[in-house]
Design an enzyme around this catalytic site. Structure first.
Site, PDB file in Angstrom:
ATOM      1  N   LYS A 126      -6.414  53.817   1.105  1.00 34.42           N
ATOM      2  CA  LYS A 126      -5.787  52.535   0.333  1.00 34.42           C
ATOM      3  C   LYS A 126      -4.523  52.558   0.330  1.00 34.42           C
ATOM      4  O   LYS A 126      -3.803  53.650   0.317  1.00 34.42           O
ATOM      5  CB  LYS A 126      -6.495  52.303  -1.023  1.00 34.42           C
ATOM      6  CG  LYS A 126      -6.426  51.006  -1.502  1.00 34.42           C
ATOM      7  CD  LYS A 126      -7.386  50.003  -1.044  1.00 34.42           C
ATOM      8  CE  LYS A 126      -7.297  48.736  -1.524  1.00 34.42           C
ATOM      9  NZ  LYS A 126      -8.292  47.804  -1.003  1.00 34.42           N
ATOM     10  N   ASP A 166      -5.245  43.055   1.199  1.00 26.21           N
ATOM     11  CA  ASP A 166      -5.756  43.143  -0.143  1.00 26.21           C
ATOM     12  C   ASP A 166      -4.943  42.261  -0.995  1.00 26.21           C
ATOM     13  O   ASP A 166      -4.223  41.477  -0.485  1.00 26.21           O
ATOM     14  CB  ASP A 166      -5.824  44.571  -0.714  1.00 26.21           C
ATOM     15  CG  ASP A 166      -6.656  44.713  -2.082  1.00 26.21           C
ATOM     16  OD1 ASP A 166      -7.740  44.768  -1.914  1.00 26.21           O
ATOM     17  OD2 ASP A 166      -5.880  44.917  -3.021  1.00 26.21           O
TER      18      ASP A 166
HETATM   19  P1  NDP Z   1      -5.543  37.709  -3.153  1.00 30.10           P
HETATM   20  O1  NDP Z   1      -4.333  38.117  -3.367  1.00 30.10           O
HETATM   21  O2  NDP Z   1      -5.913  36.771  -2.149  1.00 30.10           O
HETATM   22  O3  NDP Z   1      -5.965  36.735  -4.647  1.00 30.10           O
HETATM   23  C1  NDP Z   1      -5.998  37.465  -5.774  1.00 30.10           C
HETATM   24  C2  NDP Z   1      -6.371  36.564  -6.839  1.00 30.10           C
HETATM   25  O4  NDP Z   1      -6.604  37.324  -7.873  1.00 30.10           O
HETATM   26  C3  NDP Z   1      -5.452  35.497  -6.893  1.00 30.10           C
HETATM   27  O5  NDP Z   1      -5.876  34.185  -7.574  1.00 30.10           O
HETATM   28  C4  NDP Z   1      -4.408  36.324  -8.148  1.00 30.10           C
HETATM   29  O6  NDP Z   1      -3.730  35.280  -8.966  1.00 30.10           O
HETATM   30  C5  NDP Z   1      -5.442  36.874  -8.971  1.00 30.10           C
HETATM   31  N1  NDP Z   1      -4.902  38.017  -9.530  1.00 30.10           N
HETATM   32  C6  NDP Z   1      -4.479  39.063  -9.081  1.00 30.10           C
HETATM   33  N2  NDP Z   1      -4.097  40.163  -9.867  1.00 30.10           N
HETATM   34  C7  NDP Z   1      -4.493  39.441 -11.032  1.00 30.10           C
HETATM   35  C8  NDP Z   1      -4.220  40.020 -12.493  1.00 30.10           C
HETATM   36  N3  NDP Z   1      -3.484  41.197 -12.597  1.00 30.10           N
HETATM   37  N4  NDP Z   1      -4.677  39.080 -13.449  1.00 30.10           N
HETATM   38  C9  NDP Z   1      -5.227  37.994 -13.246  1.00 30.10           C
HETATM   39  N5  NDP Z   1      -5.541  37.441 -12.068  1.00 30.10           N
HETATM   40  C10 NDP Z   1      -5.138  38.230 -10.791  1.00 30.10           C
HETATM   41  O7  NDP Z   1      -6.420  39.039  -3.344  1.00 30.10           O
HETATM   42  P2  NDP Z   1      -8.109  39.287  -2.721  1.00 30.10           P
HETATM   43  O8  NDP Z   1      -8.826  37.886  -2.949  1.00 30.10           O
HETATM   44  O9  NDP Z   1      -7.887  39.901  -1.166  1.00 30.10           O
HETATM   45  O10 NDP Z   1      -8.498  40.407  -3.511  1.00 30.10           O
HETATM   46  C11 NDP Z   1      -9.273  40.188  -4.981  1.00 30.10           C
HETATM   47  C12 NDP Z   1     -10.099  41.186  -5.402  1.00 30.10           C
HETATM   48  O11 NDP Z   1     -11.025  41.685  -4.112  1.00 30.10           O
HETATM   49  C13 NDP Z   1      -9.211  42.490  -5.293  1.00 30.10           C
HETATM   50  O12 NDP Z   1      -9.868  43.502  -6.458  1.00 30.10           O
HETATM   51  C14 NDP Z   1      -9.516  43.209  -4.094  1.00 30.10           C
HETATM   52  O13 NDP Z   1      -9.040  44.762  -3.974  1.00 30.10           O
HETATM   53  C15 NDP Z   1     -10.807  43.060  -3.812  1.00 30.10           C
HETATM   54  N6  NDP Z   1     -11.158  43.086  -2.272  1.00 30.10           N
HETATM   55  C16 NDP Z   1     -10.615  42.341  -1.324  1.00 30.10           C
HETATM   56  C17 NDP Z   1     -11.078  42.426  -0.108  1.00 30.10           C
HETATM   57  C18 NDP Z   1     -10.466  41.432   1.158  1.00 30.10           C
HETATM   58  O14 NDP Z   1     -11.125  41.354   2.051  1.00 30.10           O
HETATM   59  N7  NDP Z   1      -9.372  40.867   0.750  1.00 30.10           N
HETATM   60  C19 NDP Z   1     -12.176  43.211   0.419  1.00 30.10           C
HETATM   61  C20 NDP Z   1     -12.704  43.642  -0.612  1.00 30.10           C
HETATM   62  C21 NDP Z   1     -12.297  43.682  -2.101  1.00 30.10           C
HETATM   63  P3  NDP Z   1      -2.391  34.355  -8.360  1.00 30.10           P
HETATM   64  O15 NDP Z   1      -2.692  33.655  -7.328  1.00 30.10           O
HETATM   65  O16 NDP Z   1      -1.597  34.028  -9.721  1.00 30.10           O
HETATM   66  O17 NDP Z   1      -1.616  35.514  -7.761  1.00 30.10           O
END
Ligand code: NDP
Length: 444
Positions: A126, A166
């Protein structure tokens, strides 16, 4: 004292200020107690757990870049290469102000077991930076990505370490990172996944984590005498995972009624409209207040609160520790009977235990969100073969992988006398393959 407790104590002393890493290791090692105690002396003599919880390597570097005002900015960049026992390191890059070594160690540790569960030959890693792409111009994001890759390229390669996206790293960032890698090395190789379709990306990779989450949830419910069709689903997040989880929930006959971002959340009684969500978050890169403007029946709430909604199934898809004990209590009180994690470790340890104690079907992210990395591994295969498969081919493979993951997890839990405990099942099933490979490769 048991070997597991000894390691947990030592780790807490050695890693002050890394609560997420300790939380992730505690969850895994507590589940592994039943496996370790069968052969405790041998594991202890080989310092097996010490090796399992210590990253093979952590690279930390300076990322200087120039903003649009001509001001030089400096961020911290990292790559945690956690475990390469079963294949080259594989895991995403996160660009978010909260990124630090402890968060990336937790994510790299979890990734090792998740990647093992996919059944594909990929080790765990990571990386990322404490850079916030939000509010930056495209030129600033490009300047940052180029500087980040100028250091990272020395440590990655298609057979060595293959990063992906991510939080904060989507198609735009992967494109800039890939361009710089190619410029520095002269190699057109599958060194990153999540690439654009015109330069080696895989169809269905964008959708894979969210779709995979729903395929697994569907199978979990089916095997427990329930069905997803007709159910109300609460989803948190509004990014990659949440958006495609919402889309697939609709396709499987459920109704997703919420989504959230870092400032607030939406309840839409008509169900979340995927096209509007994509327009607001991916095209305009705006806040969810814009969603409420476009969908007058929906309600926008400031702050947290998704888990207070009445729902049958909850899918936390935003970030770590976003579903705490009080949230778990609210979900149970409102009739929720299944929680499947789309994000990594979104549920705190006490909330997980509470949900399990109340008979809620609970699937941890390392199993339920493994569809993203699994499809990344399919992208690697297509790149090596110089081929690209159709959307339907990739999607069908993804579905098979998710159904298999569920059954491996379910079987491991049964085999060790913990039927229905999918946390233990996922940790044990993921561990056994990594342990076998580590033992076979000697003390390295
Ligand atoms: P994105 O950046 O596309 O989206 C993240 C979302 O979560 C956004 O809506 C963001 O809000 C919100 N967010 C992020 N940090 C916070 C916080 N501290 N408090 C509240 N809301 C928050 O990321 P992903 O969708 O790719 O990832 C989401 C989760 O899934 C993570 O835990 C990641 O590790 C996990 N994951 C992702 C994978 C992937 O293929 N993308 C694979 C496996 C796991 P805002 O829009 O305001 O930034």
């Amino acid at each position: 004292m048991s070997y597991v407790n000894e390691i947990l104590e030592r780790l807490a002393a050695q890693n002050p200020g890394q609560p997420e890493f300790l939380q992730a290791v505690t969850e895994v090692l507590e589940s592994l107690q039943v496996v370790i105690e069968k052969n405790e002396d041998a594991y202890r003599k080989n310092a097996f757990l010490e090796r399992l919880v210590t990253p093979e390597r952590i690279i930390m570097f300076r990322v200087p870049w120039v903003d649009d005002k001509g001001q030089v900015q400096v961020n911290n960049g990292y790559r945690v290469q956690f475990n390469s026992a079963i294949g080259p390191y594989k895991g995403g890059l996160r660009f978010h102000p909260s990124v630090n070594q402890g968060i990336l160690k937790f994510l790299g540790f979890e990734q090792t077991f998740k990647n093992s569960l996919t059944g594909l030959p990929i080790g765990g890693g990571k990386g990322g930076a404490d850079f916030d792409p939000k509010g930056k111009s495209d030129r600033e994001v490009m300047a940052f990505c180029q500087s980040f890759m100028t250091e990272l390229y020395k440590y990655i390669g298609e057979n060595e370490d293959v990063p992906a996206g991510d939080i904060g790293v989507g198609g735009r960032e992967i494109g800039y990172l890939y361009g710089q890698y190619k410029r520095l090395t002269g190699q057109y190789e599958g060194v990153l996944t999540g690439k654009g379709l015109s330069f080696g990306g895989s169809l269905a990779r964008t959708q894979a984590t969210g779709y995979g989450l729903l395929y697994l949830t569907d199978e979990l419910l089916r095997c427990n005498g329930k069905e997803l069709k007709g159910k109300t689903v609460a989803v948190s997040g509004a990014g990659n995972v949440a958006t495609y989880a919402i889309e697939k929930a609709w396709q499987l006959g459920a109704k997703p009624v919420t989504c959230s971002d870092s400032t607030g959340w939406i309840y839409d009684p008509d169900g979340i409209d995927v096209a509007t969500l994509i327009d607001v978050k991916q095209v305009k890169r705006a806040r969810l207040t814009e969603y409420a403007k476009a969908r007058p029946n929906s309600v926008y709430h400031e702050g947290k609160g998704v888990w207070t909604t009445r729902c049958d199934v909850a899918l936390p898809c935003a970030t770590q520790n976003e579903l705490l004990l009080d949230d778990a209590k609210a979900l149970v009180a409102n009739g929720c009977f299944a929680v499947c994690e789309g994000a990594n470790m979104p549920t705190s340890l006490d909330a997980t235990k509470y949900l399990q104690s109340q008979g809620v079907l609970f699937c941890p992210g390392k199993a339920s969100n493994a569809g993203g990395v699994a499809t990344s591994a399919l992208e690697m295969t297509q790149n090596s073969q110089r081929l690209s498969w159709t959307f339907e081919e990739v999607d069908a493979k993804l579905k098979d992988i998710m159904v298999n993951i569920f059954h491996n997890v379910d079987n491991a839990a049964r085999e060790y006398g913990m039927e229905g405990n999918y946390v233990a099942g996922a940790n044990i099933a993921g561990f056994l393959k990594v342990a076998d490979a580590m033992n076979a490769q000697g003390i390295v």
